[in-house]
Design a protein around this motif. Structure first.
Motif, PDB file in Angstrom:
ATOM      1  N   GLY A   9       0.820  -1.208   0.000  1.00  0.00           N
ATOM      2  CA  GLY A   9       0.000   0.000   0.000  1.00  0.00           C
ATOM      3  C   GLY A   9       0.852   1.255   0.000  1.00  0.00           C
ATOM      4  O   GLY A   9       2.041   1.226   0.322  1.00  0.00           O
ATOM      5  N   ASP A  11       1.851   4.831   1.512  1.00  0.00           N
ATOM      6  CA  ASP A  11       1.834   5.691   2.699  1.00  0.00           C
ATOM      7  C   ASP A  11       2.409   7.038   2.283  1.00  0.00           C
ATOM      8  O   ASP A  11       3.621   7.169   2.088  1.00  0.00           O
ATOM      9  CB  ASP A  11       2.675   5.076   3.821  1.00  0.00           C
ATOM     10  CG  ASP A  11       2.886   6.060   4.980  1.00  0.00           C
ATOM     11  OD1 ASP A  11       2.290   7.154   4.957  1.00  0.00           O
ATOM     12  OD2 ASP A  11       3.663   5.725   5.893  1.00  0.00           O
ATOM     13  N   ALA A  16       6.221   4.438   5.786  1.00  0.00           N
ATOM     14  CA  ALA A  16       5.908   3.008   5.648  1.00  0.00           C
ATOM     15  C   ALA A  16       5.445   2.746   4.217  1.00  0.00           C
ATOM     16  O   ALA A  16       5.620   3.592   3.329  1.00  0.00           O
ATOM     17  CB  ALA A  16       4.829   2.612   6.665  1.00  0.00           C
ATOM     18  N   GLY A  17       4.886   1.547   3.998  1.00  0.00           N
ATOM     19  CA  GLY A  17       4.324   1.235   2.688  1.00  0.00           C
ATOM     20  C   GLY A  17       5.367   1.159   1.582  1.00  0.00           C
ATOM     21  O   GLY A  17       6.566   1.083   1.843  1.00  0.00           O
ATOM     22  N   THR A  40      -3.600   4.883   1.070  1.00  0.00           N
ATOM     23  CA  THR A  40      -4.064   5.310   2.387  1.00  0.00           C
ATOM     24  C   THR A  40      -4.035   6.833   2.445  1.00  0.00           C
ATOM     25  O   THR A  40      -3.237   7.468   1.758  1.00  0.00           O
ATOM     26  CB  THR A  40      -3.174   4.778   3.538  1.00  0.00           C
ATOM     27  OG1 THR A  40      -1.896   5.418   3.486  1.00  0.00           O
ATOM     28  CG2 THR A  40      -3.005   3.273   3.476  1.00  0.00           C
ATOM     29  N   GLN A  42      -2.975   9.298   5.145  1.00  0.00           N
ATOM     30  CA  GLN A  42      -2.186   9.029   6.343  1.00  0.00           C
ATOM     31  C   GLN A  42      -1.247  10.186   6.650  1.00  0.00           C
ATOM     32  O   GLN A  42      -0.720  10.832   5.740  1.00  0.00           O
ATOM     33  CB  GLN A  42      -1.371   7.744   6.066  1.00  0.00           C
ATOM     34  CG  GLN A  42      -0.607   7.198   7.214  1.00  0.00           C
ATOM     35  CD  GLN A  42      -0.078   5.761   6.983  1.00  0.00           C
ATOM     36  OE1 GLN A  42       0.567   5.238   7.844  1.00  0.00           O
ATOM     37  NE2 GLN A  42      -0.370   5.134   5.861  1.00  0.00           N
ATOM     38  N   VAL A  47      -3.540   6.585  10.434  1.00  0.00           N
ATOM     39  CA  VAL A  47      -4.164   6.317   9.137  1.00  0.00           C
ATOM     40  C   VAL A  47      -5.580   6.875   9.199  1.00  0.00           C
ATOM     41  O   VAL A  47      -6.355   6.531  10.089  1.00  0.00           O
ATOM     42  CB  VAL A  47      -4.195   4.792   8.856  1.00  0.00           C
ATOM     43  CG1 VAL A  47      -4.920   4.498   7.554  1.00  0.00           C
ATOM     44  CG2 VAL A  47      -2.774   4.226   8.824  1.00  0.00           C
ATOM     45  N   MET A  78       1.092  -4.377   2.828  1.00  0.00           N
ATOM     46  CA  MET A  78      -0.359  -4.226   2.982  1.00  0.00           C
ATOM     47  C   MET A  78      -1.067  -4.707   1.710  1.00  0.00           C
ATOM     48  O   MET A  78      -0.881  -4.135   0.642  1.00  0.00           O
ATOM     49  CB  MET A  78      -0.671  -2.737   3.210  1.00  0.00           C
ATOM     50  CG  MET A  78      -2.133  -2.414   3.182  1.00  0.00           C
ATOM     51  SD  MET A  78      -2.369  -0.616   3.188  1.00  0.00           S
ATOM     52  CE  MET A  78      -4.150  -0.549   3.145  1.00  0.00           C
ATOM     53  N   VAL A 105       0.890  -7.753   6.949  1.00  0.00           N
ATOM     54  CA  VAL A 105       0.361  -6.515   7.535  1.00  0.00           C
ATOM     55  C   VAL A 105      -1.142  -6.660   7.782  1.00  0.00           C
ATOM     56  O   VAL A 105      -1.905  -6.946   6.853  1.00  0.00           O
ATOM     57  CB  VAL A 105       0.635  -5.330   6.584  1.00  0.00           C
ATOM     58  CG1 VAL A 105      -0.033  -4.059   7.105  1.00  0.00           C
ATOM     59  CG2 VAL A 105       2.131  -5.119   6.410  1.00  0.00           C
ATOM     60  N   ARG A 107      -2.822  -4.616  10.719  1.00  0.00           N
ATOM     61  CA  ARG A 107      -3.364  -3.388  11.313  1.00  0.00           C
ATOM     62  C   ARG A 107      -2.235  -2.390  11.546  1.00  0.00           C
ATOM     63  O   ARG A 107      -1.105  -2.784  11.849  1.00  0.00           O
ATOM     64  CB  ARG A 107      -3.992  -3.745  12.658  1.00  0.00           C
ATOM     65  CG  ARG A 107      -5.040  -2.744  13.107  1.00  0.00           C
ATOM     66  CD  ARG A 107      -5.243  -2.802  14.580  1.00  0.00           C
ATOM     67  NE  ARG A 107      -5.517  -4.121  15.104  1.00  0.00           N
ATOM     68  CZ  ARG A 107      -6.650  -4.437  15.707  1.00  0.00           C
ATOM     69  NH1 ARG A 107      -7.611  -3.569  15.812  1.00  0.00           N
ATOM     70  NH2 ARG A 107      -6.793  -5.635  16.241  1.00  0.00           N
ATOM     71  N   SER A 108      -2.527  -1.086  11.396  1.00  0.00           N
ATOM     72  CA  SER A 108      -1.494  -0.085  11.669  1.00  0.00           C
ATOM     73  C   SER A 108      -1.298   0.039  13.177  1.00  0.00           C
ATOM     74  O   SER A 108      -2.185  -0.335  13.955  1.00  0.00           O
ATOM     75  CB  SER A 108      -1.907   1.277  11.101  1.00  0.00           C
ATOM     76  OG  SER A 108      -2.939   1.828  11.879  1.00  0.00           O
ATOM     77  N   THR A 109      -0.152   0.551  13.572  1.00  0.00           N
ATOM     78  CA  THR A 109       0.121   0.756  14.993  1.00  0.00           C
ATOM     79  C   THR A 109      -0.971   1.638  15.614  1.00  0.00           C
ATOM     80  O   THR A 109      -1.354   1.456  16.767  1.00  0.00           O
ATOM     81  CB  THR A 109       1.499   1.423  15.167  1.00  0.00           C
ATOM     82  OG1 THR A 109       2.445   0.677  14.393  1.00  0.00           O
ATOM     83  CG2 THR A 109       1.941   1.447  16.613  1.00  0.00           C
ATOM     84  N   LEU A 114      -5.716  -2.818   7.973  1.00  0.00           N
ATOM     85  CA  LEU A 114      -5.092  -2.649   6.662  1.00  0.00           C
ATOM     86  C   LEU A 114      -5.355  -3.859   5.759  1.00  0.00           C
ATOM     87  O   LEU A 114      -4.835  -3.948   4.655  1.00  0.00           O
ATOM     88  CB  LEU A 114      -3.581  -2.398   6.830  1.00  0.00           C
ATOM     89  CG  LEU A 114      -3.227  -1.129   7.641  1.00  0.00           C
ATOM     90  CD1 LEU A 114      -1.723  -0.999   7.815  1.00  0.00           C
ATOM     91  CD2 LEU A 114      -3.795   0.131   6.986  1.00  0.00           C
ATOM     92  N   HIS A 206       8.039   4.682  12.680  1.00  0.00           N
ATOM     93  CA  HIS A 206       7.058   4.156  11.747  1.00  0.00           C
ATOM     94  C   HIS A 206       7.790   3.415  10.621  1.00  0.00           C
ATOM     95  O   HIS A 206       8.836   3.873  10.170  1.00  0.00           O
ATOM     96  CB  HIS A 206       6.337   5.401  11.210  1.00  0.00           C
ATOM     97  CG  HIS A 206       5.242   5.168  10.265  1.00  0.00           C
ATOM     98  ND1 HIS A 206       4.194   4.339  10.510  1.00  0.00           N
ATOM     99  CD2 HIS A 206       5.012   5.714   9.051  1.00  0.00           C
ATOM    100  CE1 HIS A 206       3.367   4.386   9.489  1.00  0.00           C
ATOM    101  NE2 HIS A 206       3.845   5.208   8.588  1.00  0.00           N
ATOM    102  N   GLY A 207       7.261   2.256  10.227  1.00  0.00           N
ATOM    103  CA  GLY A 207       7.788   1.609   9.021  1.00  0.00           C
ATOM    104  C   GLY A 207       8.967   0.667   9.234  1.00  0.00           C
ATOM    105  O   GLY A 207       9.618   0.282   8.264  1.00  0.00           O
TER     106      GLY A 207
HETATM  107  N1  PLP Z   1       0.478   2.165   5.806  1.00  0.00           N
HETATM  108  C1  PLP Z   1       0.956   1.247   4.974  1.00  0.00           C
HETATM  109  C2  PLP Z   1       0.751   1.436   3.514  1.00  0.00           C
HETATM  110  C3  PLP Z   1       1.649   0.152   5.502  1.00  0.00           C
HETATM  111  O1  PLP Z   1       2.132  -0.789   4.678  1.00  0.00           O
HETATM  112  C4  PLP Z   1       1.823   0.037   6.914  1.00  0.00           C
HETATM  113  C5  PLP Z   1       2.549  -1.088   7.501  1.00  0.00           C
HETATM  114  O2  PLP Z   1       3.074  -1.965   6.881  1.00  0.00           O
HETATM  115  C6  PLP Z   1       1.306   1.012   7.719  1.00  0.00           C
HETATM  116  C7  PLP Z   1       0.641   2.063   7.132  1.00  0.00           C
HETATM  117  C8  PLP Z   1       1.394   0.945   9.206  1.00  0.00           C
HETATM  118  O3  PLP Z   1       2.615   1.189   9.683  1.00  0.00           O
HETATM  119  P1  PLP Z   1       2.759   1.385  11.271  1.00  0.00           P
HETATM  120  O4  PLP Z   1       2.269   0.117  11.874  1.00  0.00           O
HETATM  121  O5  PLP Z   1       4.211   1.599  11.478  1.00  0.00           O
HETATM  122  O6  PLP Z   1       1.900   2.541  11.642  1.00  0.00           O
END
Ligand code: PLP
Length: 265
Positions: A9, A11, A16-17, A40, A42, A47, A78, A105, A107-109, A114, A206-207
């Motif tokens: 995905g 970001d 990230a992404g 996303t 974000q 997100v 993602m 992947v 869920r985001s932190t 996701l 992040h990432g």
């Molecule tokens: N957005 C995308 C596109 C991602 O691939 C990821 C994680 O792989 C995230 C957000 C979330 O990252 P984090 O868990 O570091 O917030």
């Protein structure tokens, strides 16, 4: 120069992404190709929303790319929907000699889903059996294995349970919950505990999962074995944590150029 494909995905922060994957690959000297599954909305705090591409459009990106570009390794991040997971599995099963790292992947932190609910089952059923290496964090390991992973013993059991789904190796990452847990690697029938280097940080980075799986894919593409690729990728992420920078009001991001220069000089 090796070519590594990321399937994941977007970001927009670049932390990230696929944006982070491409930076990791470039900093380690690989050419990065990218097939996007979803966009996303974000910032560095959270997100705000997710829109996935149609499965047909996604699948076409992948098949057209692979018909032309020779890929030395691939990684997934993602995937957003079960239809996308199926498309990756069906396509990559035709490229069985290409090492495949699956960062599952979920869920985001910050707590945003996701991938859809059936996507997790589809990961277990169709994609994990094709993986050279799967890199779940604790929460993802629990979802994939259907059991707890809050102690090293439980992480070991989870790694074995996930390995039974068919991947060659499983790295359960314990390092990112602020606790004392290291990582656990299942490979070639053995489970080993890997010590995590603690880097004190005021804010979350992040990432790191994206960087780890991308770096592992680069090292597999360049001919390293699984254990060595994992070790080098973990060293890269540790260097990334030491070289994390502020680009917004929330999480820090990795300065990939500096992380790579610590690793490769
Ligand atoms: N957005 C995308 C596109 C991602 O691939 C990821 C994680 O792989 C995230 C957000 C979330 O990252 P984090 O868990 O570091 O917030």
């Amino acid at each position: 120069m090796v070519t590594v494909l990321t399937i994941g995905g977007s970001d927009p922060t670049g932390g990230a992404g696929v944006q982070a994957d491409l930076q990791t690959m470039a900093s380690l000297g690989a050419h990065g190709a990218a097939v996007v599954t979803a966009l996303t909305v974000q910032d560095t705090v959270r997100v705000h929303g997710v829109r996935s591409l149609s499965a047909a459009w996604f699948r076409q990106q992948l098949t057209v790319l692979l018909a032309d570009v020779r890929v030395d390794a691939a990684k997934t991040g993602m995937l957003a929907t079960s239809a996308n997971v199926r498309a990756v599995a069906e396509t990559m099963s035709q490229w069985a000699d290409v090492p495949l790292v699956v960062d599952p992947v979920i869920r985001s932190t910050s707590g945003h889903d996701l991938i859809d609910e059936e996507g997790v089952d589809e990961l277990r059923r169709s994609l994990l059996p094709l993986a050279t290496l799967v890199t779940p964090n604790l929460e993802e390991a629990e979802r994939l294995a259907g059991r707890r992973a809050r102690t090293v013993k439980e992480m070991r059991e989870c790694a074995r349970a996930i390995a039974e789904l068919g991947p060659q190796a499983v790295l359960v990452k314990g390092g990112h919950l602020g606790g004392q847990l290291g990582d656990v690697l299942y490979a070639e029938g053995q489970v080993a505990e890997l010590a995590v280097e603690r880097v004190r940080l005021e804010r979350q980075v992040h990432g790191t999962g994206c960087a780890l799986s991308s770096a592992a894919a680069v090292f597999l593409a360049s001919g390293h074995g699984i254990a060595q690729a994992v070790e080098r990728a973990r060293t890269y992420v540790a260097a990334g944590l030491r070289n994390a920078v502020e680009v917004g009001g929330g999480s820090l991001v990795i300065d990939h150029t500096r992380a790579a220069s610590e690793l490769i000089g």
